[in-house]
Scaffold this motif. Structure first.
Motif, PDB file in Angstrom:
ATOM      1  N   ASP A 149       0.957  12.252   4.163  1.00 10.90           N
ATOM      2  CA  ASP A 149      -0.054  11.806   5.114  1.00 10.90           C
ATOM      3  C   ASP A 149      -0.053  10.279   5.124  1.00 10.90           C
ATOM      4  O   ASP A 149      -0.377   9.643   4.123  1.00 10.90           O
ATOM      5  N   ALA A 150       0.300   9.694   6.260  1.00 10.99           N
ATOM      6  CA  ALA A 150       0.475   8.245   6.339  1.00 10.99           C
ATOM      7  C   ALA A 150      -0.806   7.476   6.026  1.00 10.99           C
ATOM      8  O   ALA A 150      -0.766   6.424   5.380  1.00 10.99           O
ATOM      9  N   ILE A 151      -1.953   7.991   6.464  1.00 11.11           N
ATOM     10  CA  ILE A 151      -3.217   7.297   6.233  1.00 11.11           C
ATOM     11  C   ILE A 151      -3.573   7.301   4.752  1.00 11.11           C
ATOM     12  O   ILE A 151      -3.971   6.280   4.177  1.00 11.11           O
ATOM     13  N   ILE A 152      -3.414   8.456   4.105  1.00 12.82           N
ATOM     14  CA  ILE A 152      -3.708   8.547   2.676  1.00 12.82           C
ATOM     15  C   ILE A 152      -2.727   7.695   1.876  1.00 12.82           C
ATOM     16  O   ILE A 152      -3.109   7.004   0.926  1.00 12.82           O
ATOM     17  N   ALA A 153      -1.457   7.721   2.272  1.00 13.45           N
ATOM     18  CA  ALA A 153      -0.455   6.907   1.584  1.00 13.45           C
ATOM     19  C   ALA A 153      -0.804   5.429   1.689  1.00 13.45           C
ATOM     20  O   ALA A 153      -0.655   4.669   0.720  1.00 13.45           O
ATOM     21  N   PHE A 154      -1.286   5.008   2.860  1.00 13.95           N
ATOM     22  CA  PHE A 154      -1.678   3.606   3.037  1.00 13.95           C
ATOM     23  C   PHE A 154      -2.858   3.261   2.133  1.00 13.95           C
ATOM     24  O   PHE A 154      -2.880   2.195   1.499  1.00 13.95           O
ATOM     25  N   ASP A 155      -3.852   4.153   2.060  1.00 13.65           N
ATOM     26  CA  ASP A 155      -5.022   3.920   1.223  1.00 13.65           C
ATOM     27  C   ASP A 155      -4.625   3.813  -0.246  1.00 13.65           C
ATOM     28  O   ASP A 155      -5.086   2.920  -0.978  1.00 13.65           O
ATOM     29  N   LEU A 156      -3.740   4.708  -0.698  1.00 12.29           N
ATOM     30  CA  LEU A 156      -3.276   4.658  -2.079  1.00 12.29           C
ATOM     31  C   LEU A 156      -2.502   3.364  -2.352  1.00 12.29           C
ATOM     32  O   LEU A 156      -2.662   2.739  -3.404  1.00 12.29           O
ATOM     33  N   THR A 157      -1.684   2.972  -1.391  1.00 14.81           N
ATOM     34  CA  THR A 157      -0.910   1.738  -1.542  1.00 14.81           C
ATOM     35  C   THR A 157      -1.831   0.532  -1.690  1.00 14.81           C
ATOM     36  O   THR A 157      -1.621  -0.328  -2.553  1.00 14.81           O
ATOM     37  N   GLU A 158      -2.859   0.465  -0.842  1.00 20.25           N
ATOM     38  CA  GLU A 158      -3.795  -0.650  -0.911  1.00 20.25           C
ATOM     39  C   GLU A 158      -4.554  -0.662  -2.232  1.00 20.25           C
ATOM     40  O   GLU A 158      -4.812  -1.726  -2.808  1.00 20.25           O
ATOM     41  N   THR A 159      -4.924   0.523  -2.731  1.00 19.31           N
ATOM     42  CA  THR A 159      -5.624   0.609  -4.011  1.00 19.31           C
ATOM     43  C   THR A 159      -4.733   0.117  -5.150  1.00 19.31           C
ATOM     44  O   THR A 159      -5.154  -0.662  -6.004  1.00 19.31           O
ATOM     45  N   VAL A 160      -3.494   0.576  -5.151  1.00 18.68           N
ATOM     46  CA  VAL A 160      -2.544   0.164  -6.191  1.00 18.68           C
ATOM     47  C   VAL A 160      -2.339  -1.343  -6.170  1.00 18.68           C
ATOM     48  O   VAL A 160      -2.376  -2.022  -7.205  1.00 18.68           O
ATOM     49  N   ARG A 161      -2.134  -1.892  -4.990  1.00 15.61           N
ATOM     50  CA  ARG A 161      -1.887  -3.331  -4.880  1.00 15.61           C
ATOM     51  C   ARG A 161      -3.116  -4.152  -5.235  1.00 15.61           C
ATOM     52  O   ARG A 161      -2.988  -5.257  -5.798  1.00 15.61           O
ATOM     53  N   SER A 162      -4.303  -3.626  -4.922  1.00 19.52           N
ATOM     54  CA  SER A 162      -5.525  -4.355  -5.269  1.00 19.52           C
ATOM     55  C   SER A 162      -5.711  -4.459  -6.771  1.00 19.52           C
ATOM     56  O   SER A 162      -6.402  -5.349  -7.267  1.00 19.52           O
TER      57      SER A 162
END
Length: 271
Positions: A149-162
């Protein structure tokens, strides 16, 4: 006595985890826990009856025993650890290190951790922020996201990077996940169970474990699937919908936990 023993045993997994992190040694940590429990059962330590208050009091008892040098010479942690988080924490003042462990590893509230370490609330806030900054500067994990899921993947990516970690890529299928893992050698994977093209994250995790031990956190709308198959050992599960706090806490725990020696040997092929 039976009831008291039952109360103490309920806290045992948390005590062992904290004591091992506190000392930097499984053997020394277990020695601390054993001595603490012996003192409680012998009535040598006056502690609350149960619940969170008992758990906090036991953390205090473990700290005191470590300061006394129980379990090894010198007291406190065994320095020179090669584990990245332990190495980062070893640069901290001992009180700051314990504060970080209580809040980030043990999920103790900042107020309770401050009370356990006899800090004023404002001191605890300042010292915890400093500790997190030190750890963030010393430690960067490489995380593979396996999510279709592209939206969930983006959210996880942002969390990891933060959190200051790196994302080596996002895979939507088993083949993509294995290819990214081989190319980047991540230190952790965030794994959905239902993937594109009918692939299953559980099978991806098993194959990654066969090739080399890679810690996995399952982030899924099907949280019971691992338990149904008797595969809870593959990794913790965060059910969807999730919060960023849940992801951050799970990543902190996974990155902190050293790879067990027996897991460093490749497992047999999944059947």
């Amino acid at each position: 006595m039976v009831e008291r023993t039952r109360e103490l045993m309920a806290h045992l997994p948390y005590l062992r985890r904290y004591a091992r992190a506190l000392t930097g040694s499984p053997a020394r940590g277990d020695t601390l826990v054993t001595r603490a429990l012996e003192q409680v059962l012998d009535g040598a330590a006056g502690l609350p009856e149960g619940g969170t208050a008992l758990r906090l009091a036991l953390y205090t008892r473990l700290n005191a025993l470590a300061d006394e040098g129980i379990g090894g010479p010198g007291g406190g942690i065994e320095r020179g650890s090669t584990h990245p988080v332990e190495a980062a924490l070893n640069t901290l003042d001992e009180v700051d290190r314990r504060l970080y462990l209580l809040v980030n590893l043990e999920d103790v509230t900042l107020a309770d951790a401050a009370d356990t370490l006899r800090l004023l609330p404002e001191q605890a806030v300042e010292r915890l922020n400093h500790s997190r900054e030190v750890v963030r500067n010393h430690l960067t994990a490489v995380i593979l996201i396996v999510e279709d899921d592209a939206i969930i993947a983006f959210d996880l990516t942002e969390t990891v990077r933060s959190m200051g970690h790196l994302v080596c890529g996002n895979a939507t299928t088993m083949d993509e996940a294995l290819a990214l893992s081989a190319e980047h050698t991540p230190t952790l994977a965030l794994m959905d169970i239902r993937l594109a093209e009918g692939d299953n994250g559980i099978e991806v995790a098993r194959e990654l474990r066969r090739q080399r031990f890679l810690p996995v956190i399952f982030v899924t709308a099907f949280p019971d699937e691992l338990a149904k198959r008797g595969l809870e050992h593959l990794g913790p599960v965060i059910p969807k919908p999730f919060t960023r706090d849940q992801i951050e806490q799970a990543i902190t725990r996974a990155v902190f936990t050293p790879v067990p020696e027996e897991a460093k040997v490749a497992a047999p092929p999944a059947t």
